[in-house]
Design a protein around this motif. Structure first.
Motif, mmCIF file in Angstrom:
data_model
loop_
_atom_site.group_PDB
_atom_site.id
_atom_site.type_symbol
_atom_site.label_atom_id
_atom_site.label_comp_id
_atom_site.label_asym_id
_atom_site.label_seq_id
_atom_site.Cartn_x
_atom_site.Cartn_y
_atom_site.Cartn_z
ATOM 1 N N HIS A 124 11.150 -66.129 46.984
ATOM 2 C CA HIS A 124 11.630 -65.420 45.790
ATOM 3 C C HIS A 124 12.361 -64.154 46.238
ATOM 4 C CE1 HIS A 124 9.356 -68.257 43.415
ATOM 5 N NE2 HIS A 124 8.291 -68.001 44.154
ATOM 6 N N LYS A 125 13.637 -64.313 46.495
ATOM 7 C CA LYS A 125 14.433 -63.261 47.134
ATOM 8 C C LYS A 125 14.568 -61.999 46.284
ATOM 9 C CE LYS A 125 17.612 -66.462 47.675
ATOM 10 N NZ LYS A 125 16.862 -67.736 47.608
ATOM 11 N N SER A 126 14.746 -62.172 44.973
ATOM 12 C CA SER A 126 14.963 -61.001 44.120
ATOM 13 C C SER A 126 13.720 -60.125 44.038
ATOM 14 C CB SER A 126 15.394 -61.437 42.717
ATOM 15 O OG SER A 126 14.422 -62.282 42.137
ATOM 16 N N ASP A 127 12.537 -60.715 44.232
ATOM 17 C CA ASP A 127 11.290 -59.954 44.130
ATOM 18 C C ASP A 127 11.142 -58.920 45.240
ATOM 19 O OD1 ASP A 127 10.710 -61.492 41.952
ATOM 20 O OD2 ASP A 127 9.187 -62.724 42.927
ATOM 21 N N VAL A 128 11.852 -59.116 46.346
ATOM 22 C CA VAL A 128 11.708 -58.205 47.489
ATOM 23 C C VAL A 128 12.992 -57.408 47.748
ATOM 24 C CG1 VAL A 128 9.959 -59.658 48.563
ATOM 25 C CG2 VAL A 128 12.366 -60.005 49.152
ATOM 26 N N GLY A 129 13.878 -57.365 46.761
ATOM 27 C CA GLY A 129 15.123 -56.625 46.940
ATOM 28 C C GLY A 129 16.129 -57.346 47.800
ATOM 29 N N GLY A 130 16.036 -58.684 47.820
ATOM 30 C CA GLY A 130 16.889 -59.463 48.699
ATOM 31 C C GLY A 130 18.129 -60.044 48.057
ATOM 32 N N VAL A 131 18.508 -59.551 46.869
ATOM 33 C CA VAL A 131 19.690 -60.071 46.173
ATOM 34 C C VAL A 131 20.532 -58.906 45.659
ATOM 35 C CG1 VAL A 131 20.550 -61.461 44.254
ATOM 36 C CG2 VAL A 131 18.461 -62.149 45.455
ATOM 37 N N LYS A 132 21.832 -58.959 45.943
ATOM 38 C CA LYS A 132 22.780 -57.970 45.422
ATOM 39 C C LYS A 132 23.954 -58.723 44.800
ATOM 40 C CE LYS A 132 20.559 -54.404 47.226
ATOM 41 N NZ LYS A 132 19.912 -53.351 46.399
ATOM 42 N N VAL A 133 24.332 -58.333 43.590
ATOM 43 C CA VAL A 133 25.425 -59.017 42.888
ATOM 44 C C VAL A 133 26.522 -58.023 42.527
ATOM 45 C CG1 VAL A 133 23.831 -60.738 41.959
ATOM 46 C CG2 VAL A 133 24.369 -58.711 40.603
ATOM 47 N N GLY A 134 27.694 -58.559 42.218
ATOM 48 C CA GLY A 134 28.795 -57.721 41.755
ATOM 49 C C GLY A 134 29.328 -56.755 42.795
ATOM 50 N N LEU A 135 29.287 -57.146 44.063
ATOM 51 C CA LEU A 135 29.799 -56.273 45.126
ATOM 52 C C LEU A 135 31.317 -56.376 45.170
ATOM 53 C CD1 LEU A 135 27.156 -57.220 47.855
ATOM 54 C CD2 LEU A 135 27.067 -55.332 46.202
ATOM 55 N N ASN A 136 31.988 -55.219 45.084
ATOM 56 C CA ASN A 136 33.438 -55.229 44.876
ATOM 57 C C ASN A 136 34.259 -54.579 45.979
ATOM 58 O OD1 ASN A 136 34.333 -56.483 42.287
ATOM 59 N ND2 ASN A 136 32.744 -55.142 41.449
ATOM 60 N N SER A 137 33.613 -54.149 47.051
ATOM 61 C CA SER A 137 34.380 -53.469 48.097
ATOM 62 C C SER A 137 33.665 -53.567 49.438
ATOM 63 C CB SER A 137 34.565 -51.989 47.736
ATOM 64 O OG SER A 137 33.313 -51.313 47.777
ATOM 65 N N LYS A 138 34.403 -53.248 50.480
ATOM 66 C CA LYS A 138 33.840 -53.217 51.833
ATOM 67 C C LYS A 138 32.658 -52.261 51.893
ATOM 68 C CE LYS A 138 35.136 -51.949 56.579
ATOM 69 N NZ LYS A 138 36.266 -51.561 57.470
ATOM 70 N N ARG A 139 32.809 -51.115 51.241
ATOM 71 C CA ARG A 139 31.742 -50.114 51.247
ATOM 72 C C ARG A 139 30.482 -50.649 50.571
ATOM 73 N NH1 ARG A 139 32.347 -43.989 48.679
ATOM 74 N NH2 ARG A 139 30.208 -43.294 49.113
ATOM 75 N N GLU A 140 30.642 -51.313 49.436
ATOM 76 C CA GLU A 140 29.484 -51.848 48.718
ATOM 77 C C GLU A 140 28.807 -52.965 49.507
ATOM 78 O OE1 GLU A 140 30.557 -52.993 44.764
ATOM 79 O OE2 GLU A 140 31.100 -50.951 44.153
ATOM 80 N N VAL A 141 29.597 -53.800 50.154
ATOM 81 C CA VAL A 141 29.032 -54.892 50.955
ATOM 82 C C VAL A 141 28.244 -54.335 52.138
ATOM 83 C CG1 VAL A 141 29.621 -56.808 52.496
ATOM 84 C CG2 VAL A 141 30.722 -56.616 50.258
ATOM 85 N N THR A 142 28.803 -53.339 52.804
ATOM 86 C CA THR A 142 28.123 -52.729 53.949
ATOM 87 C C THR A 142 26.797 -52.106 53.524
ATOM 88 O OG1 THR A 142 30.236 -52.257 55.036
ATOM 89 C CG2 THR A 142 28.316 -51.002 55.775
ATOM 90 N N ALA A 143 26.821 -51.378 52.415
ATOM 91 C CA ALA A 143 25.601 -50.736 51.923
ATOM 92 C C ALA A 143 24.570 -51.779 51.504
ATOM 93 C CB ALA A 143 25.930 -49.818 50.750
ATOM 94 N N ALA A 144 25.026 -52.840 50.848
ATOM 95 C CA ALA A 144 24.112 -53.886 50.388
ATOM 96 C C ALA A 144 23.428 -54.574 51.563
ATOM 97 C CB ALA A 144 24.874 -54.912 49.550
ATOM 98 N N PHE A 145 24.186 -54.844 52.614
ATOM 99 C CA PHE A 145 23.596 -55.490 53.794
ATOM 100 C C PHE A 145 22.466 -54.629 54.356
ATOM 101 C CE2 PHE A 145 23.029 -56.435 58.228
ATOM 102 C CZ PHE A 145 23.143 -57.818 58.301
ATOM 103 N N LYS A 146 22.727 -53.346 54.508
ATOM 104 C CA LYS A 146 21.722 -52.444 55.081
ATOM 105 C C LYS A 146 20.501 -52.332 54.176
ATOM 106 C CE LYS A 146 25.145 -49.754 57.661
ATOM 107 N NZ LYS A 146 25.828 -48.436 57.814
#
Length: 230
Positions: free
Chosen positions: A70-92
């Motif tokens: 259950h990925k969303s239960d542990v903060g393992g899902v990010k949606v609506g990422l719109n830029s390089k900066r947002e993707v980098t932050a989401a990965f971390k």
């Protein structure tokens, strides 16, 4: 029930005493003709950015881990990422959050899909009856109203159409509140494809495709979970 051939993805998971990851599950589904978004598996923020630029923004990012169902239960899902900066932050953020709950094997990145009518397709295994296929509307309908139908696997096209018509929310597919009718034939095909996949891979103990977005033409499997370890 035994087969002379075991799918390599399932064999690998069983040998490692784990269930299939989302990328593995979607790869198996794709082999059986089920539509899934094009995705990339990434083990670094740089790879995730490159993948996002290939599949096009906005993107969804989810953790890949053999330990987390259950990925969303542990903060393992990010949606609506719109830029390089947002993707980098989401990965971390995902990497940091998930390491508290299990192994971090990377992330899966794909283009965020247009919202459709949500359905769920599932399969379960019982020692007496073996495999059964389940169908229903997704979201609140399955969680609260339990508006679902079942058939033993394998099913026929007639079985698939009956499963769809049996649920209380069937009218959603025929067009309500100004929306056009949904592609029932694509749901029928998906049910038949899942039935075939489970029949040919009896090691599957549980399957959960939720949600699946259905459109006026076609459908797409958004999330997939395949359990092979009882």
């Amino acid at each position: 029930m035994a087969t002379s051939f075991m799918h390599p993805l399932i064999e690998k998971a069983l040998n490692e005493k784990r269930n299939l990851t989302e990328p593995e599950s979607k790869t198996l589904l794709k082999e059986y003709g089920l539509p899934v978004p094009a995705f990339w598996c990434c083990t670094s923020a740089e790879e995730a950015v490159a993948a996002a630029e290939i599949v096009a923004y906005p993107v969804v990012m989810k953790v890949v881990s053999p330990d987390i169902l259950h990925k969303s239960d542990v903060g393992g899902v990010k949606v609506g990422l719109n830029s390089k900066r947002e993707v980098t932050a989401a990965f971390k953020e995902i990497e940091s959050a998930v390491q508290l709950h299990g192994t971090f094997s990377g992330v899966i990145v794909y283009h965020e899909q247009k919202q459709g009518t949500e359905i769920i397709i599932g399969a379960t295994y019982d020692e007496q009856f073996e495999h059964a296929l389940m169908f229903g509307l997704g979201g609140i309908f399955v969680e609260v109203l339990e508006d679902v139908s079942f058939r033993l696997i394998p099913i026929t096209e007639g079985d698939a159409r009956e499963m769809i018509r049996e649920i209380k929310g069937y009218r959603v597919f025929t067009g309500v509140r100004g929306e056009g009718p949904k592609d029932i034939d694509s749901i029928v095909n998906a049910l038949l494809q899942v039935s075939t996949m489970v029949k040919e891979n009896p090691e599957i103990r549980e399957l959960d495709l939720n949600p699946v977005f259905v459109y006026e033409k076609g459908l797409t499997v958004i999330d997939a979970r395949i359990i092979v370890i009882s």
